[in-house]
Design a protein around this motif. Structure first.
Motif, PDB file in Angstrom:
ATOM      1  N   VAL A 247       0.851  -1.191   0.000  1.00  0.00           N
ATOM      2  CA  VAL A 247       0.000   0.000   0.000  1.00  0.00           C
ATOM      3  C   VAL A 247       0.884   1.236   0.000  1.00  0.00           C
ATOM      4  N   THR A 248       0.646   2.141  -0.947  1.00  0.00           N
ATOM      5  CA  THR A 248       1.405   3.386  -1.050  1.00  0.00           C
ATOM      6  C   THR A 248       0.455   4.566  -0.939  1.00  0.00           C
ATOM      7  N   MET A 249       0.778   5.502  -0.048  1.00  0.00           N
ATOM      8  CA  MET A 249      -0.038   6.705   0.149  1.00  0.00           C
ATOM      9  C   MET A 249       0.801   7.930  -0.187  1.00  0.00           C
ATOM     10  N   ASP A 250       0.330   8.763  -1.120  1.00  0.00           N
ATOM     11  CA  ASP A 250       0.975  10.033  -1.450  1.00  0.00           C
ATOM     12  C   ASP A 250       0.106  11.168  -0.926  1.00  0.00           C
ATOM     13  N   PHE A 251       0.719  12.067  -0.155  1.00  0.00           N
ATOM     14  CA  PHE A 251      -0.015  13.151   0.491  1.00  0.00           C
ATOM     15  C   PHE A 251       0.110  14.429  -0.336  1.00  0.00           C
ATOM     16  N   ASP A 252      -1.037  14.986  -0.726  1.00  0.00           N
ATOM     17  CA  ASP A 252      -1.047  16.171  -1.589  1.00  0.00           C
ATOM     18  C   ASP A 252      -1.371  17.454  -0.833  1.00  0.00           C
ATOM     19  N   LYS A 253      -2.183  17.362   0.216  1.00  0.00           N
ATOM     20  CA  LYS A 253      -2.611  18.557   0.931  1.00  0.00           C
ATOM     21  C   LYS A 253      -2.903  18.166   2.376  1.00  0.00           C
ATOM     22  N   TRP A 254      -2.531  19.025   3.298  1.00  0.00           N
ATOM     23  CA  TRP A 254      -2.715  18.723   4.712  1.00  0.00           C
ATOM     24  C   TRP A 254      -3.702  19.685   5.358  1.00  0.00           C
ATOM     25  N   GLY A 255      -4.594  19.143   6.189  1.00  0.00           N
ATOM     26  CA  GLY A 255      -5.508  19.952   6.972  1.00  0.00           C
ATOM     27  C   GLY A 255      -6.596  20.622   6.150  1.00  0.00           C
ATOM     28  N   ALA A 256      -7.540  21.209   6.864  1.00  0.00           N
ATOM     29  CA  ALA A 256      -8.617  22.014   6.255  1.00  0.00           C
ATOM     30  C   ALA A 256      -9.403  21.248   5.203  1.00  0.00           C
ATOM     31  N   THR A 257      -9.573  19.958   5.392  1.00  0.00           N
ATOM     32  CA  THR A 257     -10.362  19.174   4.451  1.00  0.00           C
ATOM     33  C   THR A 257     -11.822  19.145   4.888  1.00  0.00           C
ATOM     34  N   LYS A 258     -12.678  18.658   4.010  1.00  0.00           N
ATOM     35  CA  LYS A 258     -14.112  18.658   4.265  1.00  0.00           C
ATOM     36  C   LYS A 258     -14.497  17.634   5.324  1.00  0.00           C
ATOM     37  N   ASP A 259     -15.648  17.901   5.985  1.00  0.00           N
ATOM     38  CA  ASP A 259     -16.181  16.940   6.937  1.00  0.00           C
ATOM     39  C   ASP A 259     -16.696  15.709   6.197  1.00  0.00           C
ATOM     40  N   ILE A 260     -16.605  14.549   6.839  1.00  0.00           N
ATOM     41  CA  ILE A 260     -17.062  13.298   6.242  1.00  0.00           C
ATOM     42  C   ILE A 260     -18.189  12.741   7.094  1.00  0.00           C
ATOM     43  N   VAL A 261     -19.363  12.587   6.491  1.00  0.00           N
ATOM     44  CA  VAL A 261     -20.542  12.105   7.218  1.00  0.00           C
ATOM     45  C   VAL A 261     -21.166  10.942   6.457  1.00  0.00           C
ATOM     46  N   ALA A 262     -21.892  10.094   7.173  1.00  0.00           N
ATOM     47  CA  ALA A 262     -22.566   8.952   6.563  1.00  0.00           C
ATOM     48  C   ALA A 262     -23.745   9.428   5.719  1.00  0.00           C
ATOM     49  N   PRO A 263     -24.103   8.690   4.664  1.00  0.00           N
ATOM     50  CA  PRO A 263     -25.262   9.047   3.850  1.00  0.00           C
ATOM     51  C   PRO A 263     -26.554   8.946   4.667  1.00  0.00           C
ATOM     52  N   PRO A 264     -27.633   9.611   4.223  1.00  0.00           N
ATOM     53  CA  PRO A 264     -28.926   9.486   4.909  1.00  0.00           C
ATOM     54  C   PRO A 264     -29.359   8.021   4.988  1.00  0.00           C
ATOM     55  N   ALA A 265     -29.887   7.625   6.130  1.00  0.00           N
ATOM     56  CA  ALA A 265     -30.228   6.223   6.368  1.00  0.00           C
ATOM     57  C   ALA A 265     -31.206   5.673   5.343  1.00  0.00           C
ATOM     58  N   ASP A 266     -32.134   6.516   4.859  1.00  0.00           N
ATOM     59  CA  ASP A 266     -33.149   6.008   3.927  1.00  0.00           C
ATOM     60  C   ASP A 266     -32.579   5.767   2.522  1.00  0.00           C
ATOM     61  N   GLN A 267     -31.319   6.166   2.294  1.00  0.00           N
ATOM     62  CA  GLN A 267     -30.677   5.932   1.005  1.00  0.00           C
ATOM     63  C   GLN A 267     -29.691   4.756   1.041  1.00  0.00           C
ATOM     64  N   VAL A 268     -29.650   4.052   2.177  1.00  0.00           N
ATOM     65  CA  VAL A 268     -28.629   3.027   2.406  1.00  0.00           C
ATOM     66  C   VAL A 268     -29.236   1.637   2.475  1.00  0.00           C
ATOM     67  N   GLY A 269     -28.626   0.692   1.749  1.00  0.00           N
ATOM     68  CA  GLY A 269     -28.953  -0.729   1.861  1.00  0.00           C
ATOM     69  C   GLY A 269     -27.804  -1.434   2.558  1.00  0.00           C
ATOM     70  N   ASP A 270     -28.081  -2.121   3.670  1.00  0.00           N
ATOM     71  CA  ASP A 270     -27.042  -2.745   4.491  1.00  0.00           C
ATOM     72  C   ASP A 270     -26.820  -4.188   4.051  1.00  0.00           C
ATOM     73  N   LEU A 271     -25.617  -4.479   3.548  1.00  0.00           N
ATOM     74  CA  LEU A 271     -25.273  -5.832   3.094  1.00  0.00           C
ATOM     75  C   LEU A 271     -24.280  -6.531   4.025  1.00  0.00           C
ATOM     76  N   THR A 272     -24.134  -6.034   5.232  1.00  0.00           N
ATOM     77  CA  THR A 272     -23.150  -6.617   6.145  1.00  0.00           C
ATOM     78  C   THR A 272     -23.375  -8.101   6.357  1.00  0.00           C
ATOM     79  N   GLN A 273     -24.599  -8.485   6.674  1.00  0.00           N
ATOM     80  CA  GLN A 273     -24.861  -9.896   6.953  1.00  0.00           C
ATOM     81  C   GLN A 273     -24.690 -10.750   5.706  1.00  0.00           C
ATOM     82  N   GLU A 274     -25.092 -10.210   4.556  1.00  0.00           N
ATOM     83  CA  GLU A 274     -24.933 -10.959   3.312  1.00  0.00           C
ATOM     84  C   GLU A 274     -23.452 -11.208   3.008  1.00  0.00           C
ATOM     85  N   VAL A 275     -22.616 -10.211   3.292  1.00  0.00           N
ATOM     86  CA  VAL A 275     -21.187 -10.363   3.074  1.00  0.00           C
ATOM     87  C   VAL A 275     -20.619 -11.450   3.988  1.00  0.00           C
TER      88      VAL A 275
END
Length: 283
Positions: A247-275
């Protein structure tokens, strides 16, 4: 939808998280004892890596280009935001064909999130089944890392982030300075470390747990980490070898990135058990 256990599935999930080679308290203590006896050159290396670790942890996020090579086909590229200031999260784009997700979307890339210990894949709504009419497919981290490993990855302290990788590098007893190089047009100092299992600390469950998918992917023995540290004590590149996986990671920009949030629950299909039922979790 019929799920298949393929190297790509291991890769697309592991690529997001295999940076979790953080050092546990036992490994840190052993390394500290070793460092106390080290020569001046080793002390200088450790000091440089400590500064880089502190800066990485302080900034809390970065724009990153990640490539995972599994030795079985086309490398899987993931480009986007990694955040670890308040728990580990990411928001990246992956090549659809390389990740073998073309049956779920016509888009050439798949937006992938990791939030609160779960993966979310931006797909086309399916005509039937658990993904019928859904914009996102969810797979909990426990389907990849096992229950214990997932609990470690979903911790509130940014576990699994590049900052934690830096901690593992800092505490490793076998560290070398490979000299000055230019990476992505930036001058940097190249360091290499070898981490044995005892250096993994609490993250041993992520890599070596009986119910972790990474158990077979990372192989046995040590993990080799390389880091190129550039201006302002910040990493330019981080490379890790886990058995057959690189695994190789190249860093282009540090800090001040956007917030990361989960999608709305009604738009999500959960396949955890199927996996899990499909045998994607090693058990």
């Amino acid at each position: 939808m019929k799920l298949k256990y393929t190297a790509a599935w291991v890769g697309l999930t592991a690529a997001a998280m295999v940076t979790a080679t953080a050092c546990g308290s036992e490994g840190a203590k052993t390394a500290a004892q070793t460092a106390d006896k080290a020569v001046d050159k080793a002390d200088t290396i450790m000091a440089a890596l400590t500064r880089a670790t502190d800066r990485t942890e302080e900034l809390g996020s970065a724009e990153v280009r990640t490539t995972t090579e599994l030795g079985t086909g086309e490398p899987i590229a993931m480009d986007g935001t990694y955040s670890w200031g308040d728990g580990y999260a990411l928001d990246v784009e992956m090549d659809t064909e390389a990740a073998q997700l073309q049956e779920l979307t016509d888009s050439p890339t798949v937006r992938t999130l990791f939030v609160d210990g779960a993966y979310y894949y931006d797909i086309d709504p399916q005509p039937a089944g658990p993904l019928e009419g859904k914009e996102w497919m969810k797979i909990d981290g426990s389907a990849v890392f096992g229950e214990s490993g997932a609990a470690t990855m979903a911790g509130g302290g940014g576990e699994g982030s590049p900052a934690d990788s830096m901690k593992g590098l800092k505490y490793a007893s076998d560290v070398d300075d490979l000299g000055k190089e230019t990476v992505n047009g930036k001058p940097a100092t190249h360091y290499r470390a070898v981490l044995d299992e005892q250096d993994l600390g609490k993250f041993k469950e992520v890599f070596k747990g009986d119910d972790s998918m990474l158990n077979s992917a990372t192989g046995e023995g040590s993990i080799t980490m390389e880091i190129w540290v550039g201006a302002k004590d910040l990493p330019v590149r981080l490379k890790q070898d886990f058995g057959a996986m690189t695994v190789t990671m190249d860093f282009d920009k540090w800090g001040a990135t956007k917030d990361i949030v989960a999608p709305p629950a009604d738009q999500v299909g959960d396949l955890t058990q199927e996996v899990k039922d499909a045998g994607l979790q090693q058990g």
